[in-house]
Design a protein around this motif. Structure first.
Motif, PDB file in Angstrom:
ATOM      1  N   GLU A   1       0.826  -1.212   0.000  1.00  0.00           N
ATOM      2  CA  GLU A   1       0.000   0.000   0.000  1.00  0.00           C
ATOM      3  C   GLU A   1       0.858   1.259   0.000  1.00  0.00           C
ATOM      4  O   GLU A   1       0.588   2.216  -0.720  1.00  0.00           O
ATOM      5  N   GLU A   2       1.910   1.247   0.847  1.00  0.00           N
ATOM      6  CA  GLU A   2       2.730   2.470   0.909  1.00  0.00           C
ATOM      7  C   GLU A   2       3.552   2.647  -0.370  1.00  0.00           C
ATOM      8  O   GLU A   2       3.761   3.761  -0.844  1.00  0.00           O
ATOM      9  N   LEU A   3       4.010   1.526  -0.941  1.00  0.00           N
ATOM     10  CA  LEU A   3       4.748   1.624  -2.208  1.00  0.00           C
ATOM     11  C   LEU A   3       3.853   2.204  -3.307  1.00  0.00           C
ATOM     12  O   LEU A   3       4.266   3.096  -4.059  1.00  0.00           O
ATOM     13  N   LEU A   4       2.621   1.706  -3.396  1.00  0.00           N
ATOM     14  CA  LEU A   4       1.723   2.196  -4.444  1.00  0.00           C
ATOM     15  C   LEU A   4       1.418   3.683  -4.257  1.00  0.00           C
ATOM     16  O   LEU A   4       1.342   4.440  -5.235  1.00  0.00           O
ATOM     17  N   GLN A   5       1.294   4.093  -2.998  1.00  0.00           N
ATOM     18  CA  GLN A   5       1.071   5.515  -2.721  1.00  0.00           C
ATOM     19  C   GLN A   5       2.253   6.347  -3.241  1.00  0.00           C
ATOM     20  O   GLN A   5       2.076   7.395  -3.858  1.00  0.00           O
ATOM     21  N   ASN A   6       3.473   5.862  -3.008  1.00  0.00           N
ATOM     22  CA  ASN A   6       4.654   6.599  -3.462  1.00  0.00           C
ATOM     23  C   ASN A   6       4.808   6.568  -4.979  1.00  0.00           C
ATOM     24  O   ASN A   6       5.292   7.532  -5.582  1.00  0.00           O
ATOM     25  N   ILE A   7       4.438   5.454  -5.597  1.00  0.00           N
ATOM     26  CA  ILE A   7       4.488   5.384  -7.069  1.00  0.00           C
ATOM     27  C   ILE A   7       3.506   6.394  -7.653  1.00  0.00           C
ATOM     28  O   ILE A   7       3.834   7.128  -8.592  1.00  0.00           O
ATOM     29  N   CYS A   8       2.326   6.446  -7.072  1.00  0.00           N
ATOM     30  CA  CYS A   8       1.311   7.413  -7.518  1.00  0.00           C
ATOM     31  C   CYS A   8       1.859   8.838  -7.365  1.00  0.00           C
ATOM     32  O   CYS A   8       1.775   9.650  -8.297  1.00  0.00           O
ATOM     33  N   GLY A   9       2.482   9.107  -6.223  1.00  0.00           N
ATOM     34  CA  GLY A   9       3.090  10.426  -6.001  1.00  0.00           C
ATOM     35  C   GLY A   9       4.194  10.704  -7.009  1.00  0.00           C
ATOM     36  O   GLY A   9       4.348  11.832  -7.480  1.00  0.00           O
ATOM     37  N   GLY A  10       4.948   9.678  -7.358  1.00  0.00           N
ATOM     38  CA  GLY A  10       6.050   9.829  -8.319  1.00  0.00           C
ATOM     39  C   GLY A  10       5.575  10.182  -9.713  1.00  0.00           C
ATOM     40  O   GLY A  10       6.340  10.675 -10.534  1.00  0.00           O
TER      41      GLY A  10
ATOM     42  N   GLY B   1      11.688  -5.688  -8.111  1.00  0.00           N
ATOM     43  CA  GLY B   1      11.519  -5.568  -6.664  1.00  0.00           C
ATOM     44  C   GLY B   1      10.231  -4.851  -6.303  1.00  0.00           C
ATOM     45  O   GLY B   1       9.473  -5.298  -5.445  1.00  0.00           O
ATOM     46  N   HIS B   2       9.965  -3.736  -6.963  1.00  0.00           N
ATOM     47  CA  HIS B   2       8.716  -3.016  -6.729  1.00  0.00           C
ATOM     48  C   HIS B   2       7.519  -3.889  -7.092  1.00  0.00           C
ATOM     49  O   HIS B   2       6.526  -3.938  -6.366  1.00  0.00           O
ATOM     50  N   ALA B   3       7.626  -4.589  -8.229  1.00  0.00           N
ATOM     51  CA  ALA B   3       6.498  -5.421  -8.686  1.00  0.00           C
ATOM     52  C   ALA B   3       6.201  -6.524  -7.671  1.00  0.00           C
ATOM     53  O   ALA B   3       5.041  -6.796  -7.355  1.00  0.00           O
ATOM     54  N   ARG B   4       7.254  -7.135  -7.158  1.00  0.00           N
ATOM     55  CA  ARG B   4       7.051  -8.231  -6.192  1.00  0.00           C
ATOM     56  C   ARG B   4       6.333  -7.746  -4.938  1.00  0.00           C
ATOM     57  O   ARG B   4       5.418  -8.398  -4.445  1.00  0.00           O
ATOM     58  N   LEU B   5       6.733  -6.581  -4.437  1.00  0.00           N
ATOM     59  CA  LEU B   5       6.081  -6.059  -3.233  1.00  0.00           C
ATOM     60  C   LEU B   5       4.624  -5.683  -3.526  1.00  0.00           C
ATOM     61  O   LEU B   5       3.710  -6.016  -2.763  1.00  0.00           O
ATOM     62  N   LEU B   6       4.407  -5.020  -4.656  1.00  0.00           N
ATOM     63  CA  LEU B   6       3.029  -4.647  -5.018  1.00  0.00           C
ATOM     64  C   LEU B   6       2.150  -5.889  -5.148  1.00  0.00           C
ATOM     65  O   LEU B   6       0.989  -5.892  -4.742  1.00  0.00           O
TER      66      LEU B   6
ATOM     67  N   ILE C   1      -3.922  -2.011  -9.457  1.00  0.00           N
ATOM     68  CA  ILE C   1      -2.964  -0.891  -9.499  1.00  0.00           C
ATOM     69  C   ILE C   1      -3.503   0.209 -10.410  1.00  0.00           C
ATOM     70  O   ILE C   1      -3.485   1.397 -10.075  1.00  0.00           O
ATOM     71  N   ARG C   2      -3.998  -0.219 -11.565  1.00  0.00           N
ATOM     72  CA  ARG C   2      -4.559   0.764 -12.507  1.00  0.00           C
ATOM     73  C   ARG C   2      -5.717   1.539 -11.868  1.00  0.00           C
ATOM     74  O   ARG C   2      -5.822   2.759 -12.006  1.00  0.00           O
ATOM     75  N   GLU C   3      -6.586   0.819 -11.165  1.00  0.00           N
ATOM     76  CA  GLU C   3      -7.744   1.488 -10.556  1.00  0.00           C
ATOM     77  C   GLU C   3      -7.319   2.437  -9.430  1.00  0.00           C
ATOM     78  O   GLU C   3      -7.882   3.522  -9.272  1.00  0.00           O
ATOM     79  N   PHE C   4      -6.270   2.044  -8.713  1.00  0.00           N
ATOM     80  CA  PHE C   4      -5.749   2.931  -7.667  1.00  0.00           C
ATOM     81  C   PHE C   4      -5.212   4.224  -8.302  1.00  0.00           C
ATOM     82  O   PHE C   4      -5.491   5.329  -7.812  1.00  0.00           O
ATOM     83  N   LEU C   5      -4.457   4.069  -9.377  1.00  0.00           N
ATOM     84  CA  LEU C   5      -3.884   5.252 -10.034  1.00  0.00           C
ATOM     85  C   LEU C   5      -4.988   6.139 -10.608  1.00  0.00           C
ATOM     86  O   LEU C   5      -4.934   7.369 -10.498  1.00  0.00           O
ATOM     87  N   LEU C   6      -5.987   5.519 -11.192  1.00  0.00           N
ATOM     88  CA  LEU C   6      -7.103   6.300 -11.735  1.00  0.00           C
ATOM     89  C   LEU C   6      -7.744   7.151 -10.648  1.00  0.00           C
ATOM     90  O   LEU C   6      -8.009   8.338 -10.843  1.00  0.00           O
ATOM     91  N   GLU C   7      -7.950   6.554  -9.478  1.00  0.00           N
ATOM     92  CA  GLU C   7      -8.621   7.254  -8.389  1.00  0.00           C
ATOM     93  C   GLU C   7      -7.724   8.285  -7.710  1.00  0.00           C
ATOM     94  O   GLU C   7      -8.187   9.341  -7.280  1.00  0.00           O
ATOM     95  N   ASN C   8      -6.452   7.972  -7.570  1.00  0.00           N
ATOM     96  CA  ASN C   8      -5.586   8.770  -6.691  1.00  0.00           C
ATOM     97  C   ASN C   8      -4.577   9.675  -7.385  1.00  0.00           C
ATOM     98  O   ASN C   8      -3.959  10.517  -6.738  1.00  0.00           O
TER      99      ASN C   8
END
Lengths: 352, 73
Positions: free
Chosen positions: A223-232, A257-262, A271-278
């Motif tokens: 969750e925190e990685l995806l938040q940071n990717i979205c911020g990036g 490494g990022h993919a494995r954690l996600l 992931i796509r839906e998270f990015l769309l929303e956030n």
């Protein structure tokens, strides 16, 4: 059927060849391998196609891009003959009307074609999917991408100022080609997601305006990685948001490494839906004029006082590449209404 | 539009004339008439655009009429 390529006589000297080809306007500014008939024939031997067959009329010049002339570009770029079916498939992909090659080659935007290679052929051809991917190293990536660029110059007529109105150009215009690191991806490969078999080899062409790094060295949970990717991705500079054009795709190249954690929590669609929303900024980040234009575009990107970067989840194309243990992923922005195109690479002599 | 058989005059900003000519030629209309307007165009205030339109409208009408007369029936 088009006439065969013309043959020119040049002194048998590497610098004389460079001067000649540069003066003719056939190069990207770097030295090229002389495309002698014997070298071109070795390319042609890898495909079951007539040399004079017109593959496409590439925009903007719409000259006849024959199999042979594309082979000339592949030789000049430094391709091994066994790379040629990949180059040919890439040219066919950019010729798909949905790719909007006229716009890609003539726009003021810095966009250039990018090739993503999937399937078993990556390993046969030693395509880099891993450490320093997209950097200067492996011959397959370097020369396949360059061959497509030389085809744009010589067969599509992409000439700066005259037809190409790029204000500046993404340095990936010299070559921009990655393999997906399927073996290290927790998800199905890009080409399988797009309807091909895992045993097929394919090229997927998109058209990034630019490429930006997305760093995360510290996240311990998906969750925190995806938040940071979205911020990036906030500073992506894509035409989708800034100013307002179209519904083009972003590409997200996740390091293994990022993919494995996600993947401990999310599949690609989530992931796509998270990015769309956030992936959005307050409207105050954008001038009122621009907000008005985005509203007029009618894609529903202005919502609850925010500007969304995309209007649909499918606008995020995800693939896995990069070195193992790396903390960096990459984002790519689109220039506009160009659709990614995936094409199967036919099996060819030497590539079975 | 010209490809659909509708006699067409292109309106092009001065920085895009070379591209417009190359594109028209590539599509088989090397003599496609053009009206050239200043660049940048889209960032001009509406009054300035109206002024340019007033200046160019006669040229546009003349070229359109010639194009229509020359078009195959």
């Amino acid at each position: 059927m088009n006439a065969r390529a013309q043959v020119f006589e040049v002194d048998d000297d590497i610098e004389a060849v460079f001067e000649f080809t540069y003066d003719k306007g056939w190069t990207d500014g770097l030295p090229v391998i002389p495309a002698t008939p014997a070298r071109v024939d070795r390319m042609l031997a890898t495909v079951d196609r007539e040399p004079g067959e017109v593959v496409a009329n590439l925009a903007p010049a719409r000259l006849e891009a024959t199999v042979e002339k594309i082979a000339v570009c592949a030789v000049m770029a430094g391709c091994r003959p066994e790379y040629f079916p990949v180059v040919l498939a890439a040219v066919e992909a950019v010729a798909d009307p949905a790719y909007e090659l006229y716009g890609v080659n003539t726009t003021t935007n810095p966009t250039v074609p990018m090739i993503i290679i999937n399937g078993p052929l990556r390993n046969t051809l030693d395509v880099n999917c891993s450490w320093s991917v997209l950097g200067p190293n492996k011959r397959a990536n370097a020369t396949i991408g360059r061959a497509l660029s030389l085809a744009m110059i010589n067969l599509a007529g992409r000439i700066p100022e005259v037809t190409c109105k790029g204000t500046w150009k993404n340095p990936g215009g010299f070559t921009l080609c990655a393999g997906e690191y399927e073996e290290e991806s927790p998800w199905e490969p890009l080409h399988v997601e797009r309807g091909f078999s895992p045993t097929d080899s394919t090229v997927t062409l998109m058209t990034p305006a630019s490429c930006f790094n997305i760093v995360d060295t510290e996240s311990q949970a998906a969750e925190e990685l995806l938040q940071n990717i979205c911020g990036g991705m906030l500073g992506s500079g894509g035409n989708n948001v800034f100013p307002f054009y179209g519904l083009g795709e972003y590409a997200l190249m996740l390091s293994p490494g990022h993919a494995r954690l996600l993947a401990t929590r999310f599949n690609k669609q989530q992931i796509r839906e998270f990015l769309l929303e956030n992936l959005k900024v307050p409207v105050s980040y954008v001038s009122p004029r621009r907000v008005k234009m985005m509203e007029a575009a009618g894609h529903g990107q202005i919502e609850n006082g925010h500007v969304r970067y995309a209007a649909h989840a499918w606008q995020f194309l995800i693939f896995v590449a990069g070195g193992l243990g790396g903390y960096h992923s990459a984002g790519f922005t689109t220039f506009g209404d160009s659709r990614p195109i995936t094409r199967r690479i036919p099996a060819a002599a030497g590539n079975e | 539009m010209q490809l659909r058989g509708i006699p067409t005059v292109a309106v092009v900003t001065e920085k895009f004339v070379s591209l417009a000519k190359a594109s028209a030629k590539a599509l088989g209309y090397p003599d496609l008439p053009m009206i050239v307007v200043p660049h940048p165009f889209e960032t001009l205030p509406a009054e300035a655009i109206r002024e340019i339109a007033d200046q160019k409208v006669h040229e546009l009408v003349a070229k359109s009429v010639l194009r229509a007369i020359a078009a195959p029936r």
